[in-house]
Write a protein that holds these residues in place. Structure first.
Motif, PDB file in Angstrom:
ATOM      1  N   MET A   1       0.857  -1.195   0.000  1.00  0.00           N
ATOM      2  CA  MET A   1       0.000   0.000   0.000  1.00  0.00           C
ATOM      3  C   MET A   1       0.895   1.247   0.000  1.00  0.00           C
ATOM      4  O   MET A   1       1.753   1.390   0.866  1.00  0.00           O
ATOM      5  CB  MET A   1      -0.902  -0.011   1.247  1.00  0.00           C
ATOM      6  CG  MET A   1      -1.911   1.121   1.283  1.00  0.00           C
ATOM      7  SD  MET A   1      -2.931   1.132   2.804  1.00  0.00           S
ATOM      8  CE  MET A   1      -3.779  -0.434   2.692  1.00  0.00           C
ATOM      9  N   ASP A   2       0.702   2.153  -1.012  1.00  0.00           N
ATOM     10  CA  ASP A   2       1.518   3.359  -1.035  1.00  0.00           C
ATOM     11  C   ASP A   2       0.984   4.386  -0.045  1.00  0.00           C
ATOM     12  O   ASP A   2      -0.079   4.212   0.555  1.00  0.00           O
ATOM     13  CB  ASP A   2       1.618   3.935  -2.453  1.00  0.00           C
ATOM     14  CG  ASP A   2       0.273   4.419  -2.996  1.00  0.00           C
ATOM     15  OD1 ASP A   2      -0.628   4.756  -2.202  1.00  0.00           O
ATOM     16  OD2 ASP A   2       0.135   4.478  -4.233  1.00  0.00           O
ATOM     17  N   LYS A   3       1.744   5.499   0.109  1.00  0.00           N
ATOM     18  CA  LYS A   3       1.408   6.462   1.152  1.00  0.00           C
ATOM     19  C   LYS A   3       0.039   7.098   0.929  1.00  0.00           C
ATOM     20  O   LYS A   3      -0.724   7.317   1.883  1.00  0.00           O
ATOM     21  CB  LYS A   3       2.491   7.533   1.240  1.00  0.00           C
ATOM     22  CG  LYS A   3       2.299   8.479   2.409  1.00  0.00           C
ATOM     23  CD  LYS A   3       3.548   9.239   2.764  1.00  0.00           C
ATOM     24  CE  LYS A   3       3.963  10.203   1.696  1.00  0.00           C
ATOM     25  NZ  LYS A   3       5.073  11.073   2.134  1.00  0.00           N
ATOM     26  N   LEU A   4      -0.284   7.402  -0.328  1.00  0.00           N
ATOM     27  CA  LEU A   4      -1.580   8.008  -0.617  1.00  0.00           C
ATOM     28  C   LEU A   4      -2.720   7.086  -0.214  1.00  0.00           C
ATOM     29  O   LEU A   4      -3.720   7.524   0.378  1.00  0.00           O
ATOM     30  CB  LEU A   4      -1.678   8.357  -2.099  1.00  0.00           C
ATOM     31  CG  LEU A   4      -2.951   9.067  -2.549  1.00  0.00           C
ATOM     32  CD1 LEU A   4      -3.146  10.361  -1.774  1.00  0.00           C
ATOM     33  CD2 LEU A   4      -2.896   9.342  -4.055  1.00  0.00           C
ATOM     34  N   GLU A   5      -2.559   5.809  -0.491  1.00  0.00           N
ATOM     35  CA  GLU A   5      -3.592   4.842  -0.106  1.00  0.00           C
ATOM     36  C   GLU A   5      -3.699   4.714   1.420  1.00  0.00           C
ATOM     37  O   GLU A   5      -4.785   4.541   1.966  1.00  0.00           O
ATOM     38  CB  GLU A   5      -3.279   3.466  -0.718  1.00  0.00           C
ATOM     39  CG  GLU A   5      -3.511   3.391  -2.228  1.00  0.00           C
ATOM     40  CD  GLU A   5      -4.948   3.737  -2.588  1.00  0.00           C
ATOM     41  OE1 GLU A   5      -5.872   3.203  -1.930  1.00  0.00           O
ATOM     42  OE2 GLU A   5      -5.138   4.540  -3.518  1.00  0.00           O
ATOM     43  N   ILE A   6      -2.557   4.801   2.101  1.00  0.00           N
ATOM     44  CA  ILE A   6      -2.580   4.756   3.567  1.00  0.00           C
ATOM     45  C   ILE A   6      -3.368   5.945   4.120  1.00  0.00           C
ATOM     46  O   ILE A   6      -4.225   5.794   4.995  1.00  0.00           O
ATOM     47  CB  ILE A   6      -1.145   4.762   4.138  1.00  0.00           C
ATOM     48  CG1 ILE A   6      -0.402   3.484   3.755  1.00  0.00           C
ATOM     49  CG2 ILE A   6      -1.174   4.906   5.661  1.00  0.00           C
ATOM     50  CD1 ILE A   6       1.079   3.502   4.114  1.00  0.00           C
ATOM     51  N   PHE A   7      -3.083   7.138   3.584  1.00  0.00           N
ATOM     52  CA  PHE A   7      -3.817   8.322   4.033  1.00  0.00           C
ATOM     53  C   PHE A   7      -5.317   8.160   3.800  1.00  0.00           C
ATOM     54  O   PHE A   7      -6.133   8.502   4.663  1.00  0.00           O
ATOM     55  CB  PHE A   7      -3.323   9.571   3.304  1.00  0.00           C
ATOM     56  CG  PHE A   7      -2.112  10.203   3.924  1.00  0.00           C
ATOM     57  CD1 PHE A   7      -2.128  10.643   5.234  1.00  0.00           C
ATOM     58  CD2 PHE A   7      -0.948  10.372   3.189  1.00  0.00           C
ATOM     59  CE1 PHE A   7      -1.013  11.237   5.805  1.00  0.00           C
ATOM     60  CE2 PHE A   7       0.171  10.967   3.757  1.00  0.00           C
ATOM     61  CZ  PHE A   7       0.135  11.389   5.063  1.00  0.00           C
ATOM     62  N   LYS A   8      -5.675   7.658   2.633  1.00  0.00           N
ATOM     63  CA  LYS A   8      -7.096   7.488   2.308  1.00  0.00           C
ATOM     64  C   LYS A   8      -7.743   6.463   3.242  1.00  0.00           C
ATOM     65  O   LYS A   8      -8.885   6.639   3.669  1.00  0.00           O
ATOM     66  CB  LYS A   8      -7.257   7.052   0.852  1.00  0.00           C
ATOM     67  CG  LYS A   8      -6.957   8.152  -0.147  1.00  0.00           C
ATOM     68  CD  LYS A   8      -7.144   7.672  -1.573  1.00  0.00           C
ATOM     69  CE  LYS A   8      -6.915   8.792  -2.577  1.00  0.00           C
ATOM     70  NZ  LYS A   8      -7.067   8.326  -3.972  1.00  0.00           N
ATOM     71  N   THR A   9      -7.010   5.413   3.568  1.00  0.00           N
ATOM     72  CA  THR A   9      -7.535   4.389   4.478  1.00  0.00           C
ATOM     73  C   THR A   9      -7.796   4.976   5.864  1.00  0.00           C
ATOM     74  O   THR A   9      -8.866   4.777   6.451  1.00  0.00           O
ATOM     75  CB  THR A   9      -6.540   3.218   4.593  1.00  0.00           C
ATOM     76  OG1 THR A   9      -6.396   2.601   3.312  1.00  0.00           O
ATOM     77  CG2 THR A   9      -7.030   2.181   5.595  1.00  0.00           C
ATOM     78  N   ILE A  10      -6.808   5.712   6.385  1.00  0.00           N
ATOM     79  CA  ILE A  10      -6.971   6.303   7.713  1.00  0.00           C
ATOM     80  C   ILE A  10      -8.065   7.364   7.691  1.00  0.00           C
ATOM     81  O   ILE A  10      -8.875   7.457   8.625  1.00  0.00           O
ATOM     82  CB  ILE A  10      -5.636   6.890   8.211  1.00  0.00           C
ATOM     83  CG1 ILE A  10      -4.600   5.783   8.375  1.00  0.00           C
ATOM     84  CG2 ILE A  10      -5.828   7.627   9.537  1.00  0.00           C
ATOM     85  CD1 ILE A  10      -3.216   6.265   8.751  1.00  0.00           C
ATOM     86  N   ALA A  11      -8.119   8.168   6.625  1.00  0.00           N
ATOM     87  CA  ALA A  11      -9.158   9.197   6.518  1.00  0.00           C
ATOM     88  C   ALA A  11     -10.544   8.568   6.512  1.00  0.00           C
ATOM     89  O   ALA A  11     -11.483   9.081   7.144  1.00  0.00           O
ATOM     90  CB  ALA A  11      -8.947  10.031   5.259  1.00  0.00           C
ATOM     91  N   ALA A  12     -10.694   7.434   5.817  1.00  0.00           N
ATOM     92  CA  ALA A  12     -11.991   6.744   5.780  1.00  0.00           C
ATOM     93  C   ALA A  12     -12.359   6.236   7.168  1.00  0.00           C
ATOM     94  O   ALA A  12     -13.529   6.328   7.586  1.00  0.00           O
ATOM     95  CB  ALA A  12     -11.933   5.593   4.786  1.00  0.00           C
ATOM     96  N   GLU A  13     -11.388   5.703   7.904  1.00  0.00           N
ATOM     97  CA  GLU A  13     -11.640   5.264   9.282  1.00  0.00           C
ATOM     98  C   GLU A  13     -12.116   6.426  10.148  1.00  0.00           C
ATOM     99  O   GLU A  13     -13.079   6.302  10.910  1.00  0.00           O
ATOM    100  CB  GLU A  13     -10.363   4.674   9.889  1.00  0.00           C
ATOM    101  CG  GLU A  13      -9.896   3.375   9.287  1.00  0.00           C
ATOM    102  CD  GLU A  13      -8.558   2.939   9.863  1.00  0.00           C
ATOM    103  OE1 GLU A  13      -8.071   1.870   9.468  1.00  0.00           O
ATOM    104  OE2 GLU A  13      -7.992   3.663  10.712  1.00  0.00           O
ATOM    105  N   VAL A  14     -11.419   7.546  10.025  1.00  0.00           N
ATOM    106  CA  VAL A  14     -11.760   8.718  10.840  1.00  0.00           C
ATOM    107  C   VAL A  14     -13.169   9.192  10.521  1.00  0.00           C
ATOM    108  O   VAL A  14     -13.963   9.504  11.420  1.00  0.00           O
ATOM    109  CB  VAL A  14     -10.734   9.846  10.605  1.00  0.00           C
ATOM    110  CG1 VAL A  14     -11.208  11.160  11.229  1.00  0.00           C
ATOM    111  CG2 VAL A  14      -9.377   9.454  11.179  1.00  0.00           C
ATOM    112  N   ASN A  15     -13.506   9.247   9.245  1.00  0.00           N
ATOM    113  CA  ASN A  15     -14.830   9.722   8.844  1.00  0.00           C
ATOM    114  C   ASN A  15     -15.938   8.792   9.308  1.00  0.00           C
ATOM    115  O   ASN A  15     -17.073   9.223   9.529  1.00  0.00           O
ATOM    116  CB  ASN A  15     -14.893   9.908   7.332  1.00  0.00           C
ATOM    117  CG  ASN A  15     -14.084  11.099   6.859  1.00  0.00           C
ATOM    118  OD1 ASN A  15     -13.904  12.058   7.602  1.00  0.00           O
ATOM    119  ND2 ASN A  15     -13.585  11.046   5.633  1.00  0.00           N
TER     120      ASN A  15
END
Length: 278
Positions: free
Chosen positions: A1-15
């Motif tokens: 998983m690249d960094k952009l995908e990691i950010f999107k994953t964490i952002a989805a969790e937060v939301n």
């Protein structure tokens, strides 16, 4: 998983509200909720704070800082400290505890060093914001302290998740600014119940456009961030330094000269920063 995908994953969790918090944060959030109750009495608040030795020490230290101890009379117990500070300042101090608790389970030395530097930066911004609010922008100084404390809360949360996602904080800050601050930062602030006016001030900091002379809470936060002697480790590259130092300018405002005001307030800033750093 690249960094952009990691950010999107964490952002989805937060939301979704699926936040990974240490249990100590949940306990502090319960105390924060109790302090929000208009029927909460000083004695009850003091008793709750006294149950936590670290929180007790920070409360007394803050009450004895130059910013809150104009008379020079030291307080030596939690109840007197709570009475001097008032609930609004107390909640700002509690927010500082919550922010620091986000990284309480981090084991990696490099990440612990980033968290320590990020808190030192936040403490300086918070102290500077109080003086700027009082002397320059005339916005509420207690709100300014609070905004300084929480303005990097998204960064603290991502540091707490970086062991789970190696490489998350590596590289240039462009992706971090877009996802770490604007998506994840907003979600964390909502979860912590940050008032809308403070969220707007933090978002103003993300955009970085400040009026001169400064006049709003957002301007207060931007200016404090720009002149803080310790940089955020999450934005610390050469481009950031050049932009920041180009802003270290002097200006006149209605009541005087900015550099003179900051020089005259140096003892107060240092005292408040030290109390927050405990």
């Amino acid at each position: 998983m690249d960094k952009l995908e990691i950010f999107k994953t964490i952002a989805a969790e937060v939301n979704r509200g699926d936040l990974v918090f240490p249990t100590s944060v949940d306990s502090s959030l319960r105390l924060q909720k109790a302090l929000d109750d208009p029927d909460c009495h000083v004695d009850a608040a003091a008793k709750m704070i006294a149950a936590d030795p670290l929180l007790s020490a920070r409360t007394v230290a803050l009450a004895n800082s130059v910013a809150y101890n104009r008379s020079g009379n030291e307080v030596t117990n939690v109840r007197l400290a709570v009475n001097r500070l008032g609930f609004r300042t107390l909640k700002a101090m509690l927010a500082s505890v919550i922010v620091r608790q986000l990284n309480s389970q981090v084991k990696d030395p490099a990440l612990k060093a980033k968290a320590a530097q990020l808190w030192e930066h936040s403490a300086h911004v918070s102290s500077l914001a109080q003086v700027i609010a009082k002397q320059v922008t005339k916005v509420d100084p207690e709100t300014a302290i609070f905004a300084g404390i929480v303005h990097e809360v998204g960064g603290f949360y991502l540091i707490s998740r970086a062991e789970e996602f190696p490489g998350l904080l590596d590289g240039e800050p462009a992706t971090w600014i877009e996802y770490g601050e604007r998506l994840i930062g907003r979600g964390i602030m909502r979860r912590l119940g940050i008032p809308e006016s403070v969220m707007q001030a933090v978002e103003a900091l993300w955009h970085g456009v400040c009026a001169f002379p400064p006049e709003s809470l957002g301007d207060t936060l931007i200016l404090a961030n720009d002149i803080a002697p310790v940089l955020s480790p999450l934005h610390n590259n050469e481009g950031d330094k050049i932009a920041r130092f180009s802003r270290r300018i002097n200006f006149e405002f209605e009541d005087g000269n900015f550099q003179d005001v900051m020089s005259d307030s140096e003892e107060q800033i240092d005292s408040l920063t030290a109390a927050l750093m405990l």
